[in-house]
Enzyme design. Sequence first.
Site, PDB file in Angstrom:
ATOM      1  CB  CYS A 262      11.941  14.774 -28.582  1.00 15.23           C
ATOM      2  SG  CYS A 262      13.018  14.223 -27.229  1.00 15.23           S
ATOM      3  CG  HIS A 397      11.978  18.308 -25.738  1.00 14.71           C
ATOM      4  ND1 HIS A 397      11.358  17.166 -26.188  1.00 14.71           N
ATOM      5  CD2 HIS A 397      11.486  19.324 -26.508  1.00 14.71           C
ATOM      6  CE1 HIS A 397      10.516  17.483 -27.165  1.00 14.71           C
ATOM      7  NE2 HIS A 397      10.597  18.781 -27.383  1.00 14.71           N
ATOM      8  CG  ASN A 415       8.605  21.166 -29.585  1.00 16.88           C
ATOM      9  OD1 ASN A 415       9.191  20.091 -29.563  1.00 16.88           O
ATOM     10  ND2 ASN A 415       8.078  21.702 -28.496  1.00 16.88           N
TER      11      ASN A 415
END
Length: 448
Positions: A262, A397, A415
């Site tokens: 991520c 994250h 995202n």
Amino acid sequence: MKLILVLLCLISTLFVVKGGLSPTEQQIIVSYHNKWRSSPIGPTPSTTIPALKWNATIAAALQSSLDKCDGKFSTMSQYGTNSEWQSWWTPNTYFNLNATLDNIQKGASFYDWNAKGCNSSANYNCQLWTYAVWSKSTSYGCAKTICPDKSEVSCSYYPAGGFKGVLPYTPKTTTPAPTTPAPTTPKPTTPAPTTPKPTTPAPTTPKPTTPAPTTPKPTTPAPTTPKPTTPAPTTPAPTSTLTVDWTSYQTPIRDQGQCGSCWAFASSAALESRYLIKYGTAQKSTLQLSNQNAVNCIASGCNGGWSGNYFNFFKTPGIAYEKDDPYKAVTGTSCITTSSVARFKYTNYGYTEKTKAALLAELKKGPVTIAVYVDSAFQNYKSGIYNSATKYTGINHLVLLVGYDQATDAYKIKNSWGSWWGESGYMRITASNDNLAIFAYNSYYPTF
């Protein structure tokens, strides 16, 4: 109980191509579980952990559930009778059963035997390992299915286990030390535990403490990113003093797949969008930087990273384009910092202070990478403004902050879980509180 391995993911409804574990794959799963329970990583059990029995009924029910390709856990998990995990690989050809099981095994090193739960500072999921070695679980079944764009594998354990605050088995010693020291820099890569963390104050250190890796000098001058011949007009100033939305300057939503990358996706998305803001959107649909280049070059790869390290590492050599180093969703061994083809270049990077005012001030100039804490409610987000019911102090994250709406006091994030998640890959989060721990650490951005 339920938890998704390595990445918190939702899976859209798709038509099934085929499914089912082969006899060899089933034997691999059985062998791993037998090893985990007969010789567990951690303190020696006070008594031998009984081997799990393969339960064909559980396996069949799990297979039926997986074959729907809807991303939902089975009713056995939903009703709380079983502990269950899912892991998926995209595209299908990347499926690696041994790697999935190795990741579960790795979680054992992050179990804190004093706290009776996953090491909250390590930001690595260990809960799946506790499912597998839970001494009171007696049977299990596993299944695999192949959907058009991904492969899924899942195991379900009866009776349910993996509860925070309860040891998976009784060790000979009563107070063993944690098996892994907490790292000094967060690694936002793994699924969040469903139990909220303690509400301790956020760190006051102005920037992450782990030093950035030394940037290797290229052996040959790297070509710079070609700039448009005429600068594009700059974006009009927002009509509100605070409202801003950079969505129209975003490249397509990406999908990090079964890799804790991520941090790479958020960082490359920041580079792409800030480039488009400065030079125009002519390359909006085609500009794609190589996340694999970052995963290969920066320590930990699929096991975690940080935007500050990313921007520091590639500041001199530049980063490769996707076409030159395509994404494989695995940590590679070849770190490429020079090549005969052009690499994407930027000038520098910076970070914001850990306040809402500082973050919004920088957001007016362009998107910023932010760290957040993701739990099961976050992963199940569909639409609307998300407001976490729990206040977290750690993060796991990284995402890209692309906007803020003053009227609703809400952030908008991009995202890296695919366009089928959330609002076409985006999410709105309330800015009225910091329950997701955005201001626990600094936020980063590149400059041109």
